[in-house]
Design an enzyme around this catalytic site. Structure first.
Site, PDB file in Angstrom:
ATOM      1  N   LYS A  85       0.829  -1.219   0.000  1.00 27.98           N
ATOM      2  CA  LYS A  85       0.000   0.000   0.000  1.00 27.98           C
ATOM      3  C   LYS A  85       0.858   1.263   0.000  1.00 27.98           C
ATOM      4  O   LYS A  85       0.480   2.263  -0.601  1.00 27.98           O
ATOM      5  CB  LYS A  85      -0.954   0.004   1.192  1.00 27.98           C
ATOM      6  CG  LYS A  85      -2.072  -1.007   1.024  1.00 27.98           C
ATOM      7  CD  LYS A  85      -3.275  -0.710   1.886  1.00 27.98           C
ATOM      8  CE  LYS A  85      -4.421  -1.629   1.493  1.00 27.98           C
ATOM      9  NZ  LYS A  85      -5.571  -1.552   2.367  1.00 27.98           N
ATOM     10  N   LYS A 101      -4.680  -8.700  -6.339  1.00 31.70           N
ATOM     11  CA  LYS A 101      -5.972  -9.046  -5.745  1.00 31.70           C
ATOM     12  C   LYS A 101      -7.029  -7.998  -6.108  1.00 31.70           C
ATOM     13  O   LYS A 101      -6.697  -6.829  -6.331  1.00 31.70           O
ATOM     14  CB  LYS A 101      -5.859  -9.224  -4.241  1.00 31.70           C
ATOM     15  CG  LYS A 101      -5.779  -7.973  -3.439  1.00 31.70           C
ATOM     16  CD  LYS A 101      -6.057  -8.249  -1.955  1.00 31.70           C
ATOM     17  CE  LYS A 101      -6.157  -6.916  -1.235  1.00 31.70           C
ATOM     18  NZ  LYS A 101      -7.076  -6.875  -0.150  1.00 31.70           N
ATOM     19  N   LYS A 144     -10.675  -2.584  -3.415  1.00 23.73           N
ATOM     20  CA  LYS A 144     -11.537  -1.395  -3.476  1.00 23.73           C
ATOM     21  C   LYS A 144     -10.780  -0.213  -4.050  1.00 23.73           C
ATOM     22  O   LYS A 144     -11.350   0.657  -4.685  1.00 23.73           O
ATOM     23  CB  LYS A 144     -11.996  -1.001  -2.064  1.00 23.73           C
ATOM     24  CG  LYS A 144     -12.736  -2.058  -1.295  1.00 23.73           C
ATOM     25  CD  LYS A 144     -13.349  -1.420  -0.061  1.00 23.73           C
ATOM     26  CE  LYS A 144     -13.552  -2.417   1.050  1.00 23.73           C
ATOM     27  NZ  LYS A 144     -12.374  -2.540   1.943  1.00 23.73           N
TER      28      LYS A 144
HETATM   29  N1  AQP Z   1      -9.578  -9.892  -3.226  1.00 25.66           N
HETATM   30  C1  AQP Z   1      -9.997 -10.441  -2.106  1.00 25.66           C
HETATM   31  N2  AQP Z   1     -10.294 -11.766  -2.059  1.00 25.66           N
HETATM   32  C2  AQP Z   1     -10.746 -12.352  -0.913  1.00 25.66           C
HETATM   33  N3  AQP Z   1     -10.935 -11.660   0.238  1.00 25.66           N
HETATM   34  C3  AQP Z   1     -10.652 -10.338   0.229  1.00 25.66           C
HETATM   35  N4  AQP Z   1     -10.731  -9.385   1.168  1.00 25.66           N
HETATM   36  C4  AQP Z   1     -10.318  -8.207   0.660  1.00 25.66           C
HETATM   37  N5  AQP Z   1      -9.977  -8.347  -0.618  1.00 25.66           N
HETATM   38  C5  AQP Z   1     -10.166  -9.668  -0.933  1.00 25.66           C
HETATM   39  C6  AQP Z   1     -11.195  -9.635   2.532  1.00 25.66           C
HETATM   40  O1  AQP Z   1     -12.241  -8.723   2.798  1.00 25.66           O
HETATM   41  C7  AQP Z   1     -12.217  -8.368   4.191  1.00 25.66           C
HETATM   42  C8  AQP Z   1     -12.319  -6.897   4.323  1.00 25.66           C
HETATM   43  O2  AQP Z   1     -11.212  -6.279   3.700  1.00 25.66           O
HETATM   44  P1  AQP Z   1     -10.811  -4.809   4.116  1.00 25.66           P
HETATM   45  O3  AQP Z   1     -11.974  -3.915   4.011  1.00 25.66           O
HETATM   46  O4  AQP Z   1     -10.151  -4.842   5.430  1.00 25.66           O
HETATM   47  O5  AQP Z   1      -9.772  -4.340   3.055  1.00 25.66           O
HETATM   48  P2  AQP Z   1      -8.518  -4.977   2.395  1.00 25.66           P
HETATM   49  O6  AQP Z   1      -8.211  -6.340   2.887  1.00 25.66           O
HETATM   50  O7  AQP Z   1      -7.436  -3.980   2.467  1.00 25.66           O
HETATM   51  O8  AQP Z   1      -9.099  -5.141   0.953  1.00 25.66           O
HETATM   52  P3  AQP Z   1      -9.514  -4.193  -0.183  1.00 25.66           P
HETATM   53  O9  AQP Z   1     -10.900  -4.549  -0.532  1.00 25.66           O
HETATM   54  O10 AQP Z   1      -8.499  -4.318  -1.231  1.00 25.66           O
HETATM   55  O11 AQP Z   1      -9.554  -2.725   0.329  1.00 25.66           O
HETATM   56  P4  AQP Z   1      -8.574  -1.505   0.130  1.00 25.66           P
HETATM   57  O12 AQP Z   1      -8.392  -1.320  -1.354  1.00 25.66           O
HETATM   58  O13 AQP Z   1      -9.317  -0.369   0.781  1.00 25.66           O
HETATM   59  O14 AQP Z   1      -7.318  -1.852   0.835  1.00 25.66           O
HETATM   60  C9  AQP Z   1     -10.922  -8.957   4.763  1.00 25.66           C
HETATM   61  O15 AQP Z   1     -11.248 -10.127   5.492  1.00 25.66           O
HETATM   62  C10 AQP Z   1     -10.117  -9.299   3.552  1.00 25.66           C
HETATM   63  O16 AQP Z   1      -9.294 -10.422   3.786  1.00 25.66           O
END
Ligand code: AQP
Length: 344
Positions: A113, A196, A199
């Site tokens: 990140k 992956k 968001k």
């Molecule tokens: N691509 C993914 N596949 C499976 N599980 C996923 N999770 C996130 N991306 C995937 C799971 O969703 C839960 C919540 O995630 P988060 O909101 O804490 O954010 P993150 O893990 O940082 O994922 P994002 O969606 O990519 O958000 P941003 O872009 O804001 O960082 C967790 O249980 C995560 O494992």
């Protein structure tokens, strides 16, 4: 302390997607039967990267609405947003003093990140895993359902619990177990099968949002990157129901769609490959669209309905926070006692 308590969180960073649903939220629902569950919209985590103040409240309600629409019962279990319960931030400070700099330096999510702008990343992003440990341990949760990407952070939460217990000579915090299950523990971007689904990916075509309508889902799946080869067969599987890593690495986008289909239809990847072996991706994508719309459609509609009634969502979050405080405040006080703080 209950012997089986689940805690997990989702950041209100907008664009909630299929990865969040299949990797996390859907699994939250199934755990309600056997565990006491606490599900949190982790807004303090969200602000580790810039969030538009005018949007944060709506994004927070969106995640809460997704929890409810997916089938989490906010009466029997707890749904709340993190910033309403100050014990998270207070315990995180104490954990800042337990965790070691070397541990945080190994966190791959920070590296990804922060990227090449490491010096410019917020300190909050760096200590994010300590706050996550506080989220879990403020409730002495024993089990944490997450996607594969959060495994390393959970190991850090275990290390913090163990070091705290060791340093203070107390069997105080439980050692948490990650619960990572399903056929889509790591849903990949539709544009690049080595990244992956996220968001924060600038391309909306990289992900299927849980609120996307049928036309958007169809268009995104049609445009999803694949390769000219037809679908592989079950000979791509190795032991333990896993795909042969070499074959998956050679065709990451193709296998990503297969994993998504398997998760959405509650089947194994092997069974899906047996059914579609040799078929072209154009036909498979049509079937995938049907099942994705079939699962996300009703949930998206329910989310829209809930988001049109913010008073109801806010009431669920308010009540949830009250109940969360009742559990977390005594744990925080007991932690302070163990550490020897004076509370005259
Ligand atoms: N691509 C993914 N596949 C499976 N599980 C996923 N999770 C996130 N991306 C995937 C799971 O969703 C839960 C919540 O995630 P988060 O909101 O804490 O954010 P993150 O893990 O940082 O994922 P994002 O969606 O990519 O958000 P941003 O872009 O804001 O960082 C967790 O249980 C995560 O494992």
């Amino acid at each position: 302390m209950t012997s089986k308590r689940v805690f997990s969180g989702v950041q209100p960073t907008g664009n909630l997607h299929l990865g969040n649903y299949l990797g996390a939220i859907r699994n939250f629902v199934g755990l309600q039967r056997d565990f006491e569950c606490i599900y949190c919209v982790v807004d303090l985590h969200a602000v580790t990267v810039w969030q538009e103040p005018a949007k944060l409240a709506a994004q927070t309600r969106e995640v809460a609405a997704a929890f409810i629409a997916a089938g989490i019962d906010g009466e029997k279990h707890i749904i709340f947003n993190q910033s309403q319960v100050s014990a998270h931030a207070e315990l995180a400070w104490l954990f800042n003093c337990v965790a070691r700099v070397g541990w945080l330096n190994r966190m791959t999510q920070f590296k990804e990140k922060a990227g090449s702008h490491r010096e410019n990343a917020s300190v909050g992003l760096y200590v994010y895993p300590n706050l996550m440990a506080a989220d879990i341990l403020a409730y002495k949760a024993t089990h944490v359902p997450v996607g594969e990407d959060q495994k390393q952070h959970l190991e850090l939460a275990r290390d913090i619990a163990l070091k705290f217990n060791h340093d203070y000579g107390a069997e105080f915090f439980p050692v948490v177990e990650p619960l990572i299950f399903g056929e889509a523990t790591r849903v990949m971007s539709l544009r690049d099968g080595t990244k992956k689904m996220s968001k924060s990916d600038p391309s909306d075509y990289s992900r299927i949002n849980v609120t996307d309508g049928p036309d958007e889902v169809a268009l995104k799946i049609r445009r999803a990157k694949t390769d000219p080869e037809p679908l592989p067969g079950p000979d791509a599987m190795v032991a333990d129901g896993k795909v042969d890593p070499a074959r998956e690495a050679a065709r990451p986008e193709a296998f990503n769609l297969v994993h998504i289909y398997a998760a959405l239809t509650d089947r194994t990847v092997g069974a899906v490959l047996a059914e579609f072996e040799g078929q072209p991706f154009s036909a498979f994508k049509e079937r995938l669209t049907e099942v994705a719309v079939g699962v996300l459609g009703p949930m998206g509609n329910e989310m829209q309905r809930l988001m049109a009634d913010p008073g109801h969502v806010d009431a669920v979050l308010r009540k949830g926070a009250e109940r969360a405080r009742e559990i977390a405040s005594p744990v925080l006080r007991a932690t302070q006692d163990v550490m020897g703080f004076l509370r005259p």
